[in-house]
Design a protein around this motif. Structure first.
Motif, PDB file in Angstrom:
ATOM      1  N   LYS A  83      32.064  12.689 -25.906  1.00 18.30           N
ATOM      2  CA  LYS A  83      31.115  11.357 -25.480  1.00 18.30           C
ATOM      3  C   LYS A  83      31.642  10.735 -24.286  1.00 18.30           C
ATOM      4  CE  LYS A  83      30.748   8.242 -28.633  1.00 18.30           C
ATOM      5  NZ  LYS A  83      30.746   7.674 -29.752  1.00 18.30           N
ATOM      6  N   GLU A  84      33.060  10.611 -24.049  1.00 16.88           N
ATOM      7  CA  GLU A  84      33.434  10.113 -22.743  1.00 16.88           C
ATOM      8  C   GLU A  84      33.328  10.761 -21.754  1.00 16.88           C
ATOM      9  OE1 GLU A  84      35.018   7.256 -20.420  1.00 16.88           O
ATOM     10  OE2 GLU A  84      34.955   6.988 -22.462  1.00 16.88           O
ATOM     11  N   GLN A  85      33.178  12.357 -21.819  1.00 19.55           N
ATOM     12  CA  GLN A  85      32.951  13.172 -20.587  1.00 19.55           C
ATOM     13  C   GLN A  85      31.450  12.997 -20.107  1.00 19.55           C
ATOM     14  OE1 GLN A  85      35.283  14.672 -18.809  1.00 19.55           O
ATOM     15  NE2 GLN A  85      36.572  13.568 -20.418  1.00 19.55           N
ATOM     16  N   ASN A  86      30.573  12.862 -20.991  1.00 17.00           N
ATOM     17  CA  ASN A  86      28.959  12.717 -20.787  1.00 17.00           C
ATOM     18  C   ASN A  86      28.749  11.498 -20.280  1.00 17.00           C
ATOM     19  OD1 ASN A  86      28.343  15.313 -21.909  1.00 17.00           O
ATOM     20  ND2 ASN A  86      28.218  14.534 -23.937  1.00 17.00           N
TER      21      ASN A  86
END
Length: 64
Positions: free
Chosen positions: A58-61
């Motif tokens: 989620k953080e990467q997105n």
């Protein structure tokens, strides 16, 4: 190299769209898939690790 990456991306898109729209996967939850087939996780895999990976992804997105 780009042909390989495009091929891989296309496979992932097909799997994702099948999981989102396929009648045969309706109602499934908590399953893991590889190329549209369910896979069992190793005993070394835990729900905690799965949650950590989910939070990381989620953080990467968000960064994109």
């Amino acid at each position: 190299m780009s042909l390989f990456l495009t091929s891989q991306a296309g496979e992932h898109i097909n799997t994702a769209s099948h999981l989102a729209l396929g009648d045969d996967v309706e109602g499934l939850s908590g399953q893991f898939f590889d190329e549209m087939k369910t896979v069992k996780l190793s005993k070394n895999y835990s729900l905690l690790k799965a949650d950590e990976f989910y939070q990381w992804s989620k953080e990467q997105n968000r960064r994109r």
